[in-house]
Design a protein around this motif. Structure first.
Motif, PDB file in Angstrom:
ATOM      1  N   PHE A 105       9.844   5.430   1.888  1.00  0.00           N
ATOM      2  CA  PHE A 105       9.775   4.792   0.579  1.00  0.00           C
ATOM      3  C   PHE A 105       9.073   5.747  -0.377  1.00  0.00           C
ATOM      4  O   PHE A 105       7.972   6.218  -0.101  1.00  0.00           O
ATOM      5  CB  PHE A 105       9.023   3.473   0.657  1.00  0.00           C
ATOM      6  CG  PHE A 105       8.872   2.797  -0.680  1.00  0.00           C
ATOM      7  CD1 PHE A 105       9.948   2.157  -1.273  1.00  0.00           C
ATOM      8  CD2 PHE A 105       7.650   2.818  -1.343  1.00  0.00           C
ATOM      9  CE1 PHE A 105       9.809   1.552  -2.513  1.00  0.00           C
ATOM     10  CE2 PHE A 105       7.498   2.214  -2.577  1.00  0.00           C
ATOM     11  CZ  PHE A 105       8.580   1.573  -3.170  1.00  0.00           C
ATOM     12  N   VAL A 106       9.733   6.047  -1.490  1.00  0.00           N
ATOM     13  CA  VAL A 106       9.158   6.954  -2.486  1.00  0.00           C
ATOM     14  C   VAL A 106       8.961   6.209  -3.791  1.00  0.00           C
ATOM     15  O   VAL A 106       9.711   5.271  -4.111  1.00  0.00           O
ATOM     16  CB  VAL A 106      10.050   8.194  -2.695  1.00  0.00           C
ATOM     17  CG1 VAL A 106      10.159   9.011  -1.412  1.00  0.00           C
ATOM     18  CG2 VAL A 106      11.445   7.794  -3.176  1.00  0.00           C
ATOM     19  N   ASP A 107       7.946   6.620  -4.571  1.00  0.00           N
ATOM     20  CA  ASP A 107       7.681   5.954  -5.841  1.00  0.00           C
ATOM     21  C   ASP A 107       8.536   6.549  -6.947  1.00  0.00           C
ATOM     22  O   ASP A 107       9.384   7.421  -6.707  1.00  0.00           O
ATOM     23  CB  ASP A 107       6.192   6.015  -6.182  1.00  0.00           C
ATOM     24  CG  ASP A 107       5.668   7.442  -6.371  1.00  0.00           C
ATOM     25  OD1 ASP A 107       6.493   8.357  -6.579  1.00  0.00           O
ATOM     26  OD2 ASP A 107       4.443   7.631  -6.319  1.00  0.00           O
ATOM     27  N   GLU A 108       8.301   6.080  -8.178  1.00  0.00           N
ATOM     28  CA  GLU A 108       9.137   6.513  -9.299  1.00  0.00           C
ATOM     29  C   GLU A 108       8.945   7.991  -9.636  1.00  0.00           C
ATOM     30  O   GLU A 108       9.776   8.590 -10.333  1.00  0.00           O
ATOM     31  CB  GLU A 108       8.842   5.665 -10.537  1.00  0.00           C
ATOM     32  CG  GLU A 108       7.398   5.637 -10.982  1.00  0.00           C
ATOM     33  CD  GLU A 108       6.587   4.566 -10.279  1.00  0.00           C
ATOM     34  OE1 GLU A 108       5.444   4.306 -10.718  1.00  0.00           O
ATOM     35  OE2 GLU A 108       7.083   3.973  -9.296  1.00  0.00           O
ATOM     36  N   ASP A 109       7.862   8.599  -9.124  1.00  0.00           N
ATOM     37  CA  ASP A 109       7.635  10.029  -9.338  1.00  0.00           C
ATOM     38  C   ASP A 109       8.172  10.875  -8.198  1.00  0.00           C
ATOM     39  O   ASP A 109       7.980  12.095  -8.182  1.00  0.00           O
ATOM     40  CB  ASP A 109       6.131  10.301  -9.503  1.00  0.00           C
ATOM     41  CG  ASP A 109       5.545   9.608 -10.722  1.00  0.00           C
ATOM     42  OD1 ASP A 109       6.228   9.581 -11.764  1.00  0.00           O
ATOM     43  OD2 ASP A 109       4.419   9.074 -10.627  1.00  0.00           O
ATOM     44  N   GLY A 110       8.824  10.232  -7.230  1.00  0.00           N
ATOM     45  CA  GLY A 110       9.383  10.955  -6.109  1.00  0.00           C
ATOM     46  C   GLY A 110       8.396  11.251  -4.993  1.00  0.00           C
ATOM     47  O   GLY A 110       8.723  11.986  -4.053  1.00  0.00           O
ATOM     48  N   LYS A 111       7.192  10.681  -5.055  1.00  0.00           N
ATOM     49  CA  LYS A 111       6.194  10.918  -4.017  1.00  0.00           C
ATOM     50  C   LYS A 111       6.362   9.898  -2.892  1.00  0.00           C
ATOM     51  O   LYS A 111       6.569   8.714  -3.142  1.00  0.00           O
ATOM     52  CB  LYS A 111       4.790  10.818  -4.609  1.00  0.00           C
ATOM     53  CG  LYS A 111       4.477  11.903  -5.632  1.00  0.00           C
ATOM     54  CD  LYS A 111       3.040  11.776  -6.145  1.00  0.00           C
ATOM     55  CE  LYS A 111       2.722  12.876  -7.148  1.00  0.00           C
ATOM     56  NZ  LYS A 111       1.334  12.747  -7.685  1.00  0.00           N
ATOM     57  N   GLU A 112       6.223  10.379  -1.660  1.00  0.00           N
ATOM     58  CA  GLU A 112       6.393   9.510  -0.510  1.00  0.00           C
ATOM     59  C   GLU A 112       5.216   8.550  -0.373  1.00  0.00           C
ATOM     60  O   GLU A 112       4.060   8.958  -0.381  1.00  0.00           O
ATOM     61  CB  GLU A 112       6.540  10.345   0.757  1.00  0.00           C
ATOM     62  CG  GLU A 112       6.841   9.519   2.000  1.00  0.00           C
ATOM     63  CD  GLU A 112       7.050  10.357   3.233  1.00  0.00           C
ATOM     64  OE1 GLU A 112       6.115  10.427   4.055  1.00  0.00           O
ATOM     65  OE2 GLU A 112       8.147  10.957   3.364  1.00  0.00           O
ATOM     66  N   VAL A 113       5.534   7.259  -0.273  1.00  0.00           N
ATOM     67  CA  VAL A 113       4.513   6.232  -0.072  1.00  0.00           C
ATOM     68  C   VAL A 113       4.408   5.882   1.402  1.00  0.00           C
ATOM     69  O   VAL A 113       3.313   5.791   1.957  1.00  0.00           O
ATOM     70  CB  VAL A 113       4.835   4.972  -0.905  1.00  0.00           C
ATOM     71  CG1 VAL A 113       3.790   3.877  -0.672  1.00  0.00           C
ATOM     72  CG2 VAL A 113       4.918   5.310  -2.393  1.00  0.00           C
ATOM     73  N   THR A 114       5.546   5.677   2.049  1.00  0.00           N
ATOM     74  CA  THR A 114       5.572   5.430   3.491  1.00  0.00           C
ATOM     75  C   THR A 114       6.583   6.376   4.118  1.00  0.00           C
ATOM     76  O   THR A 114       7.614   6.688   3.514  1.00  0.00           O
ATOM     77  CB  THR A 114       5.958   3.976   3.820  1.00  0.00           C
ATOM     78  OG1 THR A 114       7.268   3.705   3.293  1.00  0.00           O
ATOM     79  CG2 THR A 114       4.963   2.993   3.219  1.00  0.00           C
ATOM     80  N   PRO A 115       6.344   6.821   5.357  1.00  0.00           N
ATOM     81  CA  PRO A 115       7.287   7.730   6.018  1.00  0.00           C
ATOM     82  C   PRO A 115       8.478   6.970   6.589  1.00  0.00           C
ATOM     83  O   PRO A 115       8.521   5.735   6.562  1.00  0.00           O
ATOM     84  CB  PRO A 115       6.440   8.326   7.142  1.00  0.00           C
ATOM     85  CG  PRO A 115       5.500   7.201   7.501  1.00  0.00           C
ATOM     86  CD  PRO A 115       5.171   6.518   6.202  1.00  0.00           C
TER      87      PRO A 115
END
Length: 444
Positions: A105-115
């Motif tokens: 799961f990635v946020d609106e900035d493209g950073k991974e929140v969960t693998p």
């Protein structure tokens, strides 16, 4: 890929994929039943953080509903009702290991929140709903908006408000097609959106956009390939709805197949071009494509999982499917259960009972769809519908305030299944109070 496991030999693991109307109702009821006992562990997996009842999307798009008053945060719902929520989109299945695979799961900035993760199950329920089916029509992906998610509805609403503000601010006359909205598909979503927009565009313009004449400048067009609007519903309901739409000034085009969606309009198969600043695709449904790649599960031509009368997959007794993503037999009609909210609600209630039978080692029973009719909201103007069952022989045609009351009760039933009487009553009173002190249409 990380695998989340429970302690060996402990709870029966029920994993529900999809937090729509049916999936969230089932998770909530199972959580209430088993959450504190330790014998069953219920997990809901969804790619979004919050739930909104999908039949409300046209109201969000039109701006007549404040999304903040109706969103249900999955984490809070899970905490209050005894189940677990895990965010992520299901992308795969291993039936031999009884695990589902979930994408990062990635946020609106493209950073991974969960693998990327895998979740084990003993019983799996797939309830991922449906998407619009564009049938490969040229230009739809590039130029048309859809109403599949809350984000889609918000995007349309912002563009609609911006279009009104832009038209008010410009000095030159309106260009052809400016402030025109073309809605492709005159099923329930398209019809309800057209009626809702007739009201809310006038509300938006009334807030100081006095250089826009809503009666003259705003134009709504419905385009339907079938011979009538609401083709899946009784003809009498269809005729009545079309009369009401035309009375509102909505241009209705039936027997009109779309050949291409253009940057500034729609080209029909007969060569006509209907100019439009905004185009909404609301024609046809299909289940998500990933269902066709789930370790041998059987699907049909619109990607629905083929299930038996018990809602179990045709090839795996441990996997159930419900709602729009399931092709469930309807023997009385020699067809399949239609993709409606009432079907998802009934199937959630059915599985709530049948999963308890399964846990007790008893055989699961067949599901039978009960068609209670259909209701279509025409916004502030009217509501029409037909009721079936024990009220009358055949269909009972209803409209006006009684139909509107019945339409509102469908949503209240969904809220009650999720929250109970106390919270629903308090929330309803709060909305009634705040509505008196706020604009009746969202302006941003």
């Amino acid at each position: 890929m990380r695998i989340e496991k429970t302690t060996a030999g402990t709870p029966h693991r029920i994993v529900i994929v999809g937090g729509g109307a049916g999936g969230l109702e089932l998770a909530t009821r199972l959580g209430r039943k088993f959450g504190s006992g330790g014998r069953v562990e219920v997990t809901l997996v969804d790619s979004k953080r919050t739930h909104v009842w999908k039949p409300k999307l046209h109201e969000i798009a039109a701006g007549s509903m404040d999304i903040g008053d109706h969103e249900v945060p999955y984490l809070a719902q899970a905490h209050w009702h005894g189940f677990r929520f895990r965010i992520g989109q299901m992308i795969g299945l291993d039936r031999s290991r009884r695990e589902i695979h979930v994408a990062p799961f990635v946020d609106e900035d493209g950073k991974e929140v969960t693998p990327a993760r895998s979740f084990p199950y003993d019983t799996l329920v797939i309830a991922v709903g449906s998407l619009s089916n564009d049938f490969g029509t040229p230009g739809v992906r590039e130029h048309a908006l859809k109403l599949e998610t809350v984000a889609d509805a918000r995007r349309f609403h912002v563009r609609m408000v911006n279009a009104c503000v832009r038209a008010h601010a410009q000095r030159s006359p309106l260009r052809p097609g400016q402030l025109h909205v073309a809605i492709i598909g005159a099923g329930a979503t398209g019809v309800e959106l057209a009626a809702e927009l007739h009201h809310t565009t006038r509300e938006v313009v009334a807030y100081g956009l006095d250089r826009v004449d809503a009666e003259k400048d705003v134009r709504l067009t419905l385009i339907e390939a079938a011979p009538r609007v609401l083709p899946a519903l009784p003809e009498r309901l269809s005729r009545s709805t079309e009369r009401l739409l035309r009375k509102l000034g909505v241009e209705v085009n039936t027997d009109a197949r779309v050949a291409e969606v253009l940057p500034d309009g729609v080209r029909l198969a007969d060569g006509r071009v209907l100019p439009a600043e905004l185009v909404v695709w609301a024609a046809g449904v299909k289940a998500p494509d990933f269902l066709t790649r789930l370790d041998g599960l059987e699907t049909n031509r619109i990607n629905q999982l083929v299930v038996r009368q018990t809602l179990q997959s045709s090839v795996d007794d441990d996997i159930f499917a419900m709602g729009d993503c399931a092709a469930c037999p309807w023997p009385e009609k020699d067809g399949f259960v239609p993709p409606r909210a009432q079907a998802a609600h009934q199937q959630a209630s059915h599985l709530y009972t049948q999963l308890q039978r399964r846990l007790a080692g008893k055989p699961v029973q067949d599901y039978r769809y009960r068609d209670f009719g259909s209701l279509v909201s025409l916004g502030e103007f009217s509501t029409v519908g037909n009721m079936m069952g024990g009220l009358a022989r055949g269909d009972l045609f209803i409209e006006g305030w009684f139909a509107r009351l019945m339409y509102a009760s469908l949503y209240k039933m969904h809220e009650l299944a999720l929250h109970g009487w106390v919270k629903v009553t308090l929330d309803t009173l709060a909305r009634m109070i705040t509505r008196r002190t706020e604009p009746h249409v969202k302006l941003h």
